[in-house]
Design a protein around this motif. Sequence first.
Motif, mmCIF file in Angstrom:
data_model
loop_
_atom_site.group_PDB
_atom_site.id
_atom_site.type_symbol
_atom_site.label_atom_id
_atom_site.label_comp_id
_atom_site.label_asym_id
_atom_site.label_seq_id
_atom_site.Cartn_x
_atom_site.Cartn_y
_atom_site.Cartn_z
ATOM 1 N N GLU A 119 0.802 -1.210 0.000
ATOM 2 C CA GLU A 119 0.000 0.000 0.000
ATOM 3 C C GLU A 119 0.841 1.269 0.000
ATOM 4 N N THR A 120 2.117 1.133 -0.369
ATOM 5 C CA THR A 120 2.950 2.322 -0.523
ATOM 6 C C THR A 120 3.294 2.462 -2.000
ATOM 7 N N PRO A 121 3.125 3.643 -2.561
ATOM 8 C CA PRO A 121 3.420 3.808 -3.985
ATOM 9 C C PRO A 121 4.846 3.397 -4.363
ATOM 10 N N ALA A 122 5.835 3.761 -3.569
ATOM 11 C CA ALA A 122 7.223 3.409 -3.898
ATOM 12 C C ALA A 122 7.445 1.901 -3.831
ATOM 13 N N GLY A 123 6.901 1.251 -2.804
ATOM 14 C CA GLY A 123 7.065 -0.198 -2.679
ATOM 15 C C GLY A 123 6.375 -0.950 -3.798
ATOM 16 N N TRP A 124 5.146 -0.529 -4.151
ATOM 17 C CA TRP A 124 4.390 -1.162 -5.228
ATOM 18 C C TRP A 124 5.150 -1.045 -6.545
ATOM 19 N N PRO A 179 0.258 -15.745 -20.903
ATOM 20 C CA PRO A 179 -0.291 -14.499 -20.362
ATOM 21 C C PRO A 179 0.169 -14.307 -18.915
ATOM 22 N N ASN A 180 0.462 -13.072 -18.579
ATOM 23 C CA ASN A 180 1.016 -12.728 -17.284
ATOM 24 C C ASN A 180 0.066 -11.743 -16.623
ATOM 25 N N LEU A 181 -0.435 -12.091 -15.438
ATOM 26 C CA LEU A 181 -1.383 -11.185 -14.815
ATOM 27 C C LEU A 181 -1.271 -11.166 -13.303
ATOM 28 N N ASN A 182 -1.630 -10.037 -12.747
ATOM 29 C CA ASN A 182 -1.742 -9.922 -11.302
ATOM 30 C C ASN A 182 -3.162 -10.348 -10.963
ATOM 31 N N SER A 183 -3.293 -11.459 -10.235
ATOM 32 C CA SER A 183 -4.631 -11.948 -9.929
ATOM 33 C C SER A 183 -5.077 -11.601 -8.516
ATOM 34 N N GLU A 184 -4.283 -10.810 -7.805
ATOM 35 C CA GLU A 184 -4.711 -10.244 -6.519
ATOM 36 C C GLU A 184 -3.894 -9.000 -6.235
ATOM 37 N N PHE A 185 -4.590 -7.893 -6.003
ATOM 38 C CA PHE A 185 -3.958 -6.682 -5.479
ATOM 39 C C PHE A 185 -5.035 -5.837 -4.845
ATOM 40 N N GLY A 186 -4.638 -4.858 -4.086
ATOM 41 C CA GLY A 186 -5.598 -3.956 -3.468
ATOM 42 C C GLY A 186 -5.186 -3.579 -2.070
ATOM 43 N N GLY A 187 -6.125 -3.059 -1.346
ATOM 44 C CA GLY A 187 -5.876 -2.689 0.030
ATOM 45 C C GLY A 187 -6.541 -1.392 0.402
ATOM 46 N N GLY A 188 -6.522 -1.122 1.681
ATOM 47 C CA GLY A 188 -7.110 0.093 2.219
ATOM 48 C C GLY A 188 -8.262 -0.223 3.146
ATOM 49 N N PHE A 189 -8.328 0.487 4.276
ATOM 50 C CA PHE A 189 -9.361 0.223 5.265
ATOM 51 C C PHE A 189 -10.536 1.189 5.182
ATOM 52 N N THR A 190 -10.386 2.284 4.452
ATOM 53 C CA THR A 190 -11.492 3.225 4.278
ATOM 54 C C THR A 190 -11.780 3.350 2.787
ATOM 55 N N SER A 191 -12.932 3.915 2.465
ATOM 56 C CA SER A 191 -13.271 4.069 1.049
ATOM 57 C C SER A 191 -12.277 4.987 0.346
ATOM 58 N N VAL A 192 -11.785 5.994 1.032
ATOM 59 C CA VAL A 192 -10.791 6.886 0.423
ATOM 60 C C VAL A 192 -9.500 6.127 0.145
ATOM 61 N N GLU A 193 -9.019 5.349 1.112
ATOM 62 C CA GLU A 193 -7.803 4.560 0.893
ATOM 63 C C GLU A 193 -7.996 3.551 -0.235
ATOM 64 N N ARG A 194 -9.111 2.837 -0.226
ATOM 65 C CA ARG A 194 -9.357 1.845 -1.275
ATOM 66 C C ARG A 194 -9.426 2.511 -2.639
ATOM 67 N N GLY A 195 -10.108 3.651 -2.709
ATOM 68 C CA GLY A 195 -10.235 4.358 -3.986
ATOM 69 C C GLY A 195 -8.889 4.801 -4.531
ATOM 70 N N TRP A 196 -8.072 5.410 -3.677
ATOM 71 C CA TRP A 196 -6.757 5.854 -4.138
ATOM 72 C C TRP A 196 -5.852 4.668 -4.467
ATOM 73 N N ASN A 197 -5.878 3.626 -3.623
ATOM 74 C CA ASN A 197 -5.056 2.450 -3.917
ATOM 75 C C ASN A 197 -5.457 1.835 -5.248
ATOM 76 N N GLN A 198 -6.742 1.700 -5.467
ATOM 77 C CA GLN A 198 -7.183 1.096 -6.723
ATOM 78 C C GLN A 198 -6.715 1.940 -7.905
ATOM 79 N N ARG A 199 -6.793 3.249 -7.768
ATOM 80 C CA ARG A 199 -6.394 4.122 -8.874
ATOM 81 C C ARG A 199 -4.898 4.037 -9.160
#
Length: 182
Positions: free
Chosen positions: A79-84, A123-143
């Motif tokens: 859930e950190t932009p640099a780490g991701w 084919p190469n795909l990420n089949s799990e990603f995400g995170g965040g405990f609030t709607s704001v965190e989830r929204g920004w993480n997804q974006r």
Amino acid sequence: AQIEPMVERDGNHPCIVIWGLYNEEWGLDWDVAGDPAKQDALRAAFEQLKRLDASRPAVDNSGWSHVTTDLVDWHIYDETPAGWRTKLDDLFLRNAPTFPVGIGPGVVVDKQLVIDGDGTPRPNLNSEFGGGFTSVERGWNQRWQTLELRRHESITGYVWTELYDIEHEMAGLYDAERTIKD
């Protein structure tokens, strides 16, 4: 023993798009890369599944170390932009053979993505990603996580995890009772 009954029971359902045999080495005791017997078991299970239903793609061990598979998929949470960004760049720009996986509080292990691959493009795909405990965190993480995935041309798809919370995974858009969260 479970593969043939599974295919017989579910093989005609149109919702089955991809067969998955294992998820993150559950049932394989978490050391596929270091255990040739587990690799042989995965290979045999995959071959049996493909003999029973060659019409659909199959994944041997979703998210972690693949032995034989139609799709190379992987699960990365950060859930950190640099780490991701670093994790994706390591896999797809620097061709790192492993990637870090958190398996418990403060416990991170390196997982090999493909074990002894035959070089066949898949084919190469990420089949799990995400995170965040609030709607704001989830929204920004997804974006920003989705935008970062889209930077890599070799990634053919991705799956946000998850629509609903389940057990200890609480990053769903809805809670476990199917009620929209905050």
